[in-house]
Design a protein around this motif. Structure first.
Motif, PDB file in Angstrom:
ATOM      1  N   ARG A  28       0.811  -1.225   0.000  1.00 20.97           N
ATOM      2  CA  ARG A  28       0.000   0.000   0.000  1.00 20.97           C
ATOM      3  C   ARG A  28       0.842   1.272   0.000  1.00 20.97           C
ATOM      4  O   ARG A  28       0.312   2.368  -0.201  1.00 20.97           O
ATOM      5  N   ALA A  29       2.131   1.161   0.204  1.00 24.02           N
ATOM      6  CA  ALA A  29       2.996   2.334   0.364  1.00 24.02           C
ATOM      7  C   ALA A  29       2.991   3.248  -0.851  1.00 24.02           C
ATOM      8  O   ALA A  29       3.095   4.462  -0.713  1.00 24.02           O
ATOM      9  N   ASP A  30       2.867   2.681  -2.055  1.00 14.29           N
ATOM     10  CA  ASP A  30       2.927   3.515  -3.257  1.00 14.29           C
ATOM     11  C   ASP A  30       1.551   3.965  -3.750  1.00 14.29           C
ATOM     12  O   ASP A  30       1.450   4.622  -4.783  1.00 14.29           O
ATOM     13  N   PHE A  31       0.493   3.623  -3.041  1.00 16.19           N
ATOM     14  CA  PHE A  31      -0.875   4.030  -3.367  1.00 16.19           C
ATOM     15  C   PHE A  31      -1.322   3.567  -4.748  1.00 16.19           C
ATOM     16  O   PHE A  31      -2.226   4.137  -5.338  1.00 16.19           O
ATOM     17  N   ALA A  32      -0.672   2.542  -5.283  1.00 16.25           N
ATOM     18  CA  ALA A  32      -1.025   2.015  -6.608  1.00 16.25           C
ATOM     19  C   ALA A  32      -1.790   0.714  -6.446  1.00 16.25           C
ATOM     20  O   ALA A  32      -1.846   0.130  -5.364  1.00 16.25           O
ATOM     21  N   ASP A  33      -2.346   0.239  -7.549  1.00 16.94           N
ATOM     22  CA  ASP A  33      -3.062  -1.028  -7.553  1.00 16.94           C
ATOM     23  C   ASP A  33      -2.159  -2.132  -7.027  1.00 16.94           C
ATOM     24  O   ASP A  33      -0.994  -2.213  -7.389  1.00 16.94           O
ATOM     25  N   GLN A  34      -2.696  -2.990  -6.181  1.00 17.31           N
ATOM     26  CA  GLN A  34      -1.885  -4.009  -5.537  1.00 17.31           C
ATOM     27  C   GLN A  34      -2.093  -5.399  -6.123  1.00 17.31           C
ATOM     28  O   GLN A  34      -1.872  -6.396  -5.443  1.00 17.31           O
ATOM     29  N   GLY A  35      -2.486  -5.525  -7.377  1.00 15.75           N
ATOM     30  CA  GLY A  35      -2.728  -6.831  -7.985  1.00 15.75           C
ATOM     31  C   GLY A  35      -1.522  -7.742  -7.955  1.00 15.75           C
ATOM     32  O   GLY A  35      -1.595  -8.877  -7.469  1.00 15.75           O
ATOM     33  N   VAL A  83       7.522  -8.114  -2.307  1.00 21.20           N
ATOM     34  CA  VAL A  83       6.290  -7.349  -2.522  1.00 21.20           C
ATOM     35  C   VAL A  83       6.621  -6.010  -3.174  1.00 21.20           C
ATOM     36  O   VAL A  83       5.961  -5.595  -4.126  1.00 21.20           O
ATOM     37  N   ALA A  84       7.649  -5.344  -2.687  1.00 19.12           N
ATOM     38  CA  ALA A  84       8.038  -4.043  -3.244  1.00 19.12           C
ATOM     39  C   ALA A  84       8.438  -4.170  -4.717  1.00 19.12           C
ATOM     40  O   ALA A  84       8.146  -3.288  -5.526  1.00 19.12           O
ATOM     41  N   PHE A  85       9.093  -5.271  -5.087  1.00 17.90           N
ATOM     42  CA  PHE A  85       9.531  -5.490  -6.470  1.00 17.90           C
ATOM     43  C   PHE A  85       8.472  -6.159  -7.339  1.00 17.90           C
ATOM     44  O   PHE A  85       8.717  -6.417  -8.520  1.00 17.90           O
ATOM     45  N   ALA A  86       7.309  -6.448  -6.801  1.00 18.00           N
ATOM     46  CA  ALA A  86       6.295  -7.238  -7.520  1.00 18.00           C
ATOM     47  C   ALA A  86       5.914  -6.640  -8.868  1.00 18.00           C
ATOM     48  O   ALA A  86       5.669  -7.375  -9.825  1.00 18.00           O
ATOM     49  N   ASP A  87       5.872  -5.327  -8.954  1.00 20.33           N
ATOM     50  CA  ASP A  87       5.483  -4.692 -10.223  1.00 20.33           C
ATOM     51  C   ASP A  87       6.698  -4.345 -11.088  1.00 20.33           C
ATOM     52  O   ASP A  87       6.578  -3.620 -12.072  1.00 20.33           O
ATOM     53  N   GLY A  88       7.871  -4.862 -10.730  1.00 18.49           N
ATOM     54  CA  GLY A  88       9.061  -4.662 -11.546  1.00 18.49           C
ATOM     55  C   GLY A  88       9.927  -3.481 -11.146  1.00 18.49           C
ATOM     56  O   GLY A  88      11.021  -3.301 -11.679  1.00 18.49           O
ATOM     57  N   ARG A  89       9.458  -2.678 -10.219  1.00 21.87           N
ATOM     58  CA  ARG A  89      10.251  -1.532  -9.765  1.00 21.87           C
ATOM     59  C   ARG A  89       9.880  -1.219  -8.319  1.00 21.87           C
ATOM     60  O   ARG A  89       8.822  -1.611  -7.848  1.00 21.87           O
ATOM     61  N   VAL A  90      10.763  -0.509  -7.656  1.00 25.01           N
ATOM     62  CA  VAL A  90      10.518  -0.118  -6.269  1.00 25.01           C
ATOM     63  C   VAL A  90      10.337   1.393  -6.236  1.00 25.01           C
ATOM     64  O   VAL A  90      11.241   2.144  -6.613  1.00 25.01           O
ATOM     65  N   ASP A  91       9.165   1.824  -5.806  1.00 24.51           N
ATOM     66  CA  ASP A  91       8.914   3.252  -5.645  1.00 24.51           C
ATOM     67  C   ASP A  91       9.591   3.755  -4.380  1.00 24.51           C
ATOM     68  O   ASP A  91       9.805   2.981  -3.431  1.00 24.51           O
ATOM     69  N   PRO A  92       9.928   5.037  -4.329  1.00 24.30           N
ATOM     70  CA  PRO A  92      10.573   5.574  -3.121  1.00 24.30           C
ATOM     71  C   PRO A  92       9.748   5.335  -1.854  1.00 24.30           C
ATOM     72  O   PRO A  92      10.310   5.067  -0.793  1.00 24.30           O
TER      73      PRO A  92
END
Length: 154
Positions: free
Chosen positions: A37-44, A108-117
């Motif tokens: 939830r940290a990046d406020f993006a979709d968590q699929g 989890v942080a890398f799940a979408d291919g990148r880590v947001d700050p």
């Protein structure tokens, strides 16, 4: 005198009066959710990684893992503080267990291919609250990042 008052306010399990103890698996799942939830993006993608981690590491079946993730999202949204979850994990996990949890947080942080700050900041914060040294924070990030890069090359 303060010790006596604290003992009176805590039940036999150490929880405050009116509070139920936090189950370790739920506490782990809530920290995974907090990272997602940290990046406020979709968590699929993050949800998929969380379910796989819970199945692989805790031996849950896929339905139990999905239910635990849903419960963790609910608890995460309703929680005023992460103290109860962190307290449970700090009491019940040894150093190896905490390192494994840190690895899952990075997955989890890398799940979408990148880590947001924001994700990196959350993982850093959670690692500190789990009393893990910064070297472990960096080592686990590099490990998961290398695995992610190897998967992308295949």
């Amino acid at each position: 005198m303060l010790d006596k008052l604290a003992r009176m306010l805590r039940g036999a399990n150490g929880a405050s009066a009116g509070e139920e103890p936090v189950h370790r698996h739920l506490a782990m799942a809530v920290l995974l959710v907090e990272t997602a939830r940290a990046d406020f993006a979709d968590q699929g993608e993050e949800r998929d990684v969380m379910r796989r981690a819970l199945v692989d590491a805790l031996g849950l079946n896929p339905d139990e893992a999905a239910e635990l993730v849903d419960s963790a999202f609910s608890h995460s949204r309703e929680a005023v503080s992460l103290h109860g979850f962190l307290d449970t994990l700090n009491r019940e996990l040894d150093a190896d267990g905490k390192r494994q949890l840190l690895e899952w947080l990075w997955r989890v942080a890398f799940a979408d291919g990148r880590v947001d700050p924001q994700e990196e900041a959350r993982v850093r914060q959670l690692a500190e609250l789990l009393f893990l040294p910064h070297s472990e924070f960096v080592r686990m990030r590099l490990k998961v990042e290398a695995e992610q890069a190897a998967r992308e090359q295949d």
